[in-house]
Design an enzyme around this catalytic site. Structure first.
Site, PDB file in Angstrom:
ATOM      1  N   HIS A 212       8.718   8.814  14.712  1.00 23.74           N
ATOM      2  CA  HIS A 212       7.697   7.830  14.307  1.00 23.74           C
ATOM      3  C   HIS A 212       6.324   8.505  14.136  1.00 23.74           C
ATOM      4  CE1 HIS A 212       6.726   3.265  14.401  1.00 23.74           C
ATOM      5  NE2 HIS A 212       5.896   3.910  13.582  1.00 23.74           N
TER       6      HIS A 212
ATOM      7  N   ASP B 146      12.171   7.896   9.979  1.00 18.03           N
ATOM      8  CA  ASP B 146      11.059   8.193  10.883  1.00 18.03           C
ATOM      9  C   ASP B 146      11.001   7.147  11.989  1.00 18.03           C
ATOM     10  OD1 ASP B 146       8.592   9.586  11.616  1.00 18.03           O
ATOM     11  OD2 ASP B 146       7.587   7.733  11.014  1.00 18.03           O
TER      12      ASP B 146
ATOM     13  N   ARG C 247      10.338   0.312   9.522  1.00 15.76           N
ATOM     14  CA  ARG C 247      10.707  -0.063  10.892  1.00 15.76           C
ATOM     15  C   ARG C 247      12.225   0.068  11.029  1.00 15.76           C
ATOM     16  NH1 ARG C 247       6.286   0.666  12.094  1.00 15.76           N
ATOM     17  NH2 ARG C 247       4.759  -0.665  13.133  1.00 15.76           N
TER      18      ARG C 247
ATOM     19  N   GLU D 151      13.157   2.878  20.156  1.00 15.86           N
ATOM     20  CA  GLU D 151      12.274   4.048  20.258  1.00 15.86           C
ATOM     21  C   GLU D 151      11.602   4.050  21.635  1.00 15.86           C
ATOM     22  OE1 GLU D 151       9.408   3.897  17.104  1.00 15.86           O
ATOM     23  OE2 GLU D 151      10.905   3.768  15.538  1.00 15.86           O
TER      24      GLU D 151
ATOM     25  N   ARG E 233       0.831  -1.224   0.000  1.00 13.99           N
ATOM     26  CA  ARG E 233       0.000   0.000   0.000  1.00 13.99           C
ATOM     27  C   ARG E 233       0.859   1.265   0.000  1.00 13.99           C
ATOM     28  NH1 ARG E 233      -2.307  -3.263   3.583  1.00 13.99           N
ATOM     29  NH2 ARG E 233      -4.381  -4.046   3.113  1.00 13.99           N
ATOM     30  N   ILE E 234       1.748   1.371   1.015  1.00 17.56           N
ATOM     31  CA  ILE E 234       2.520   2.608   1.153  1.00 17.56           C
ATOM     32  C   ILE E 234       3.570   2.709   0.045  1.00 17.56           C
ATOM     33  CG2 ILE E 234       4.063   3.926   2.660  1.00 17.56           C
ATOM     34  CD1 ILE E 234       2.611   2.530   5.056  1.00 17.56           C
TER      35      ILE E 234
HETATM   36  N1  LIG Z   1       6.310   5.220  10.154  1.00 18.07           N
HETATM   37  C1  LIG Z   1       5.031   5.041  10.322  1.00 18.07           C
HETATM   38  O1  LIG Z   1       4.333   5.850  10.925  1.00 18.07           O
HETATM   39  C2  LIG Z   1       4.373   3.826   9.707  1.00 18.07           C
HETATM   40  C3  LIG Z   1       2.981   3.815   9.547  1.00 18.07           C
HETATM   41  C4  LIG Z   1       2.385   2.735   8.928  1.00 18.07           C
HETATM   42  C5  LIG Z   1       3.158   1.658   8.504  1.00 18.07           C
HETATM   43  N2  LIG Z   1       4.501   1.678   8.715  1.00 18.07           N
HETATM   44  C6  LIG Z   1       5.313   0.535   8.265  1.00 18.07           C
HETATM   45  O2  LIG Z   1       5.172   0.422   6.853  1.00 18.07           O
HETATM   46  C7  LIG Z   1       5.105  -0.976   6.528  1.00 18.07           C
HETATM   47  C8  LIG Z   1       4.410  -1.150   5.189  1.00 18.07           C
HETATM   48  O3  LIG Z   1       3.033  -0.784   5.300  1.00 18.07           O
HETATM   49  P1  LIG Z   1       2.001  -1.106   4.106  1.00 18.07           P
HETATM   50  O4  LIG Z   1       0.667  -0.605   4.555  1.00 18.07           O
HETATM   51  O5  LIG Z   1       2.540  -0.655   2.813  1.00 18.07           O
HETATM   52  O6  LIG Z   1       2.021  -2.699   4.159  1.00 18.07           O
HETATM   53  P2  LIG Z   1       1.657  -3.714   2.972  1.00 18.07           P
HETATM   54  O7  LIG Z   1       1.466  -5.042   3.621  1.00 18.07           O
HETATM   55  O8  LIG Z   1       0.553  -3.155   2.127  1.00 18.07           O
HETATM   56  O9  LIG Z   1       2.987  -3.750   2.067  1.00 18.07           O
HETATM   57  C9  LIG Z   1       4.185  -4.328   2.491  1.00 18.07           C
HETATM   58  C10 LIG Z   1       4.855  -4.938   1.264  1.00 18.07           C
HETATM   59  O10 LIG Z   1       6.143  -5.401   1.662  1.00 18.07           O
HETATM   60  C11 LIG Z   1       6.381  -6.602   0.953  1.00 18.07           C
HETATM   61  N3  LIG Z   1       7.450  -7.401   1.554  1.00 18.07           N
HETATM   62  C12 LIG Z   1       7.360  -8.345   2.529  1.00 18.07           C
HETATM   63  N4  LIG Z   1       8.573  -8.885   2.758  1.00 18.07           N
HETATM   64  C13 LIG Z   1       9.437  -8.268   1.908  1.00 18.07           C
HETATM   65  C14 LIG Z   1      10.827  -8.391   1.669  1.00 18.07           C
HETATM   66  N5  LIG Z   1      11.581  -9.293   2.318  1.00 18.07           N
HETATM   67  N6  LIG Z   1      11.402  -7.598   0.733  1.00 18.07           N
HETATM   68  C15 LIG Z   1      10.657  -6.691   0.039  1.00 18.07           C
HETATM   69  N7  LIG Z   1       9.323  -6.553   0.202  1.00 18.07           N
HETATM   70  C16 LIG Z   1       8.727  -7.316   1.141  1.00 18.07           C
HETATM   71  C17 LIG Z   1       5.038  -7.303   0.938  1.00 18.07           C
HETATM   72  O11 LIG Z   1       4.972  -8.300  -0.086  1.00 18.07           O
HETATM   73  C18 LIG Z   1       4.095  -6.131   0.698  1.00 18.07           C
HETATM   74  O12 LIG Z   1       3.849  -5.956  -0.690  1.00 18.07           O
HETATM   75  C19 LIG Z   1       4.372  -1.587   7.735  1.00 18.07           C
HETATM   76  O13 LIG Z   1       4.662  -2.955   7.898  1.00 18.07           O
HETATM   77  C20 LIG Z   1       4.850  -0.758   8.912  1.00 18.07           C
HETATM   78  O14 LIG Z   1       5.920  -1.396   9.559  1.00 18.07           O
HETATM   79  C21 LIG Z   1       5.129   2.734   9.297  1.00 18.07           C
END
Ligand SMILES: NC(=O)c1ccc[n+]([C@@H]2O[C@H](COP(=O)([O-])OP(=O)(O)OC[C@H]3O[C@@H](n4cnc5c(N)ncnc54)[C@H](O)[C@@H]3O)[C@@H](O)[C@H]2O)c1
Length: 319
Positions: free
Chosen positions: A283, A260, A236, A265, A156-157
């Site tokens: 964060h 971030d 992370r 943390e 997603r992100i």
């Molecule tokens: N900083 C913040 O405030 C904040 C907020 C929300 C999420 N996050 C982090 O962002 C991450 C991603 O969020 P999202 O909503 O996009 O999740 P998501 O599940 O939609 O996307 C994560 C992607 O990473 C891929 N992935 C898994 N293992 C992998 C690897 N070894 N190498 C490469 N890609 C790999 C998955 O296949 C997936 O497509 C979360 O897990 C969270 O830790 C941080």
């Protein structure tokens, strides 16, 4: 009429839980807001919960074995790395996250960090305020339209970040061993991790923290980056080896980095902070006035669904 259940918010850094109380009022009329930080605190204060909502509280196998009445653990946020998913499944407890409350906020923050690095905004600001007026002090600055953005984890992100990079005219490449090709925008080229690290001018990390990704950006992988390239991490902290990054910044083997998220943390002190070309935020990438409300409402709605015997929307531990 619905029977009264026990719902507990084990911890959160929001000022109130009025939204959660409103959503859950027909299944629980008295929801305590606690501040559990340790395993023992969760065990002592949350053992009766049927629905448990958490932010940072550690949900290890030991903690979960004490949650004998629990049916759902809902996490405020996307990452569920603080919860032992296998242990929860073994005890028949559903674990849910809120996957979609701040997608655009995180991508905006990653983009902001990228631009602060690539346009040298913080150095320019410090330089002018210390009496200089000379753009040459910030050289080199490169044209984004001639640069490659590498995205690790195009979910997603990552996809939202890809859209932003593409909109700026950057070439976008991504590494994601699990994403189905049809979910990846056609302007994104999928490559392997090593290839991505070698080719990118900006690497933006968007994969989850898992056993596989913990310290995935180690000396070998970070060492593949161009000495002018930038690293942005809004995923992370523990995905990146901070000791190696610190050494690379000291030895000018990388253009700069923005995070971030950190391995520890809140940080007591962190050697990365002494580098001018290292940018940090607490964060907060997920945060906006609207995303907080969505997060609270969606976490509470998930607990309400499960306690009313309905199917969860965001279950992450299949069993
Ligand atoms: N900083 C913040 O405030 C904040 C907020 C929300 C999420 N996050 C982090 O962002 C991450 C991603 O969020 P999202 O909503 O996009 O999740 P998501 O599940 O939609 O996307 C994560 C992607 O990473 C891929 N992935 C898994 N293992 C992998 C690897 N070894 N190498 C490469 N890609 C790999 C998955 O296949 C997936 O497509 C979360 O897990 C969270 O830790 C941080």
């Amino acid at each position: 009429m619905t029977s009264e259940h026990v719902v507990i918010v084990a911890d959160c850094d929001h000022k109130t839980i009025d939204i959660e109380r409103e959503v859950l009022k027909d299944v629980c009329t008295n929801i305590p807001l606690l501040a559990c930080r340790t395993e023992d605190e969760v065990i002592a204060q949350c053992a009766d919960a049927e629905g448990l909502i958490i932010m940072y509280a550690p949900l290890t196998r030991r903690v979960i074995s004490h949650l004998t009445r629990c049916r759902i653990i809902a996490r405020y946020g996307v990452g569920v790395d603080t919860i032992d998913l296998r242990a929860a499944a073994d005890h028949g407890i559903i674990v849910s996250n809120v996957p979609d409350y701040g997608t655009n906020e995180v991508a905006d923050h990653a983009l902001g960090m990228m631009l602060a690095l690539t346009r040298k905004v913080l150095q320019a600001n410090a330089s002018v305020k210390s009496g200089a007026w000379d753009f040459r002090l910030m050289q080199p600055v490169y044209r984004h339209q001639e640069q490659t953005l590498g995205i690790i984890g195009i979910g997603r992100i990552g996809s939202a970040m890809a859209r932003r990079g593409h909109g700026m005219g950057m070439k976008v490449i991504a590494c994601d061993p699990y994403v189905p090709r049809e979910q990846v925008p056609d302007y994104v080229t999928l490559v392997g991790l090593d290839d991505l690290m070698r080719r990118s001018d900006v690497v933006s990390v968007h994969c989850p923290l898992t056993d596989e990704t913990r310290l995935m950006l180690d000396a070998k992988v970070l060492g593949l980056m161009k000495p002018t390239a930038y690293l942005v991490n809004t995923a992370r902290g523990s995905i990146v080896d901070e000791t190696v990054l610190d050494r690379m910044l000291t030895e000018k083997k990388i253009g700069g980095a923005a995070m971030d998220v950190l391995a520890v943390e809140p940080p007591r002190s962190n050697p990365l902070f002494r580098h001018d070309n290292f940018i940090v935020s607490p964060h907060m990438a997920w945060h906006s006035e609207s995303s907080v409300k969505d997060l609270k409402r969606k976490a509470a709605e998930e607990v309400r669904r499960v306690l009313r015997g309905e199917a969860p929307l965001y279950q992450v531990n299949k069993f």
